[in-house]
Design an enzyme around this catalytic site. Structure first.
Site: not given
Length: 231
Positions: A84, A197
């Site tokens: 992430t 992202c």
């Protein structure tokens, strides 16, 4: 000799699936035959992590991920990969608890951008990634100018990530919203766009955008696979 990759995933699990697939595909591409990557995966309960994010309790997130990293090191991981972008905010705290490296997603992305000789890049991601310095500064340190959407568009990008993509929902209307935001950033001089992202790549790809697209999931996972086999 192949190294063992320690993945911290589940943020969200949809993008962790992509990491696992890309790493193994790259390993097979390099080594051929029946080769696959040596991976230790710890997948968190994202609801817990997201609650800490929304409350600004980053120290609690750091504690959770640090404990996981320590356990992955004990289990035999040679380096840590956080699947992430946003949680790279707590990399310094995690790094203090372990003796193995963390492969930083922003640094690997910066390398990819520099290979293309680009200097001004748009960044999409969670509101934390877009507005705070923990991620952007890694790019700036490499001589890359970073531009982000206006405040209204920051909220649009962020809401689609948490309200749709992290839930596995792919909405054509949201895709068009992202494309419109990227078009605005291109008019401001962006030479490329970072999908900062790990879920955005589920919605947007190079086929959708005229600008060069830097999908951080793809870049990070391929780099990790190459490092694990010392390519």
């Amino acid at each position: 000799m192949m190294k063992t990759i320690g993945l911290i995933g589940g943020m969200s699990w949809e993008s962790t699936l992509s990491y696992y697939q890309i790493i193994n595909e790259k390993t097979k591409e390099i080594l051929g035959g029946l080769h696959s990557a040596k991976i230790l995966l710890y997948s968190v309960d994202f609801a817990e992590i997201e609650e800490y994010q929304s409350k600004g309790e980053w120290d609690k997130s750091a504690e959770v991920l640090s404990d996981i990293a320590v356990n992955l090191e004990k289990a035999g991981a040679d380096f840590i990969v956080i699947c992430t972008n946003t949680m790279h905010k707590v990399v310094p705290q995690i790094a203090d608890k372990i003796s193995i490296p963390i492969i930083h997603i922003a640094k690997t992305t910066a390398k990819a951008i520099k290979r293309e000789n680009l200097h001004k890049i748009a960044l999409l991601g969670t509101k934390y990634t877009m507005t705070q310095d923990f991620y952007k500064q890694k790019l700036i340190d490499e001589g890359i100018e970073v531009i982000i959407p206006n405040q209204e568009d920051v909220e649009v990008v962020n809401d689609i990530i948490y309200g749709e993509l992290c839930l596995g929902e792919i909405n054509p209307i949201s895709k068009q919203k992202y494309i419109n935001i990227i078009d605005k950033l291109q008019k401001q001089g962006a030479q490329g766009v970072i999908l900062g992202c790990t879920e955005i790549g589920l919605l947007i790809s190079q086929a959708d955008i005229s600008l060069p697209v830097f999908d951080t999931t793809l870049i990070h996972a391929k780099e990790v696979a190459s490092m694990a086999i010392n390519e």
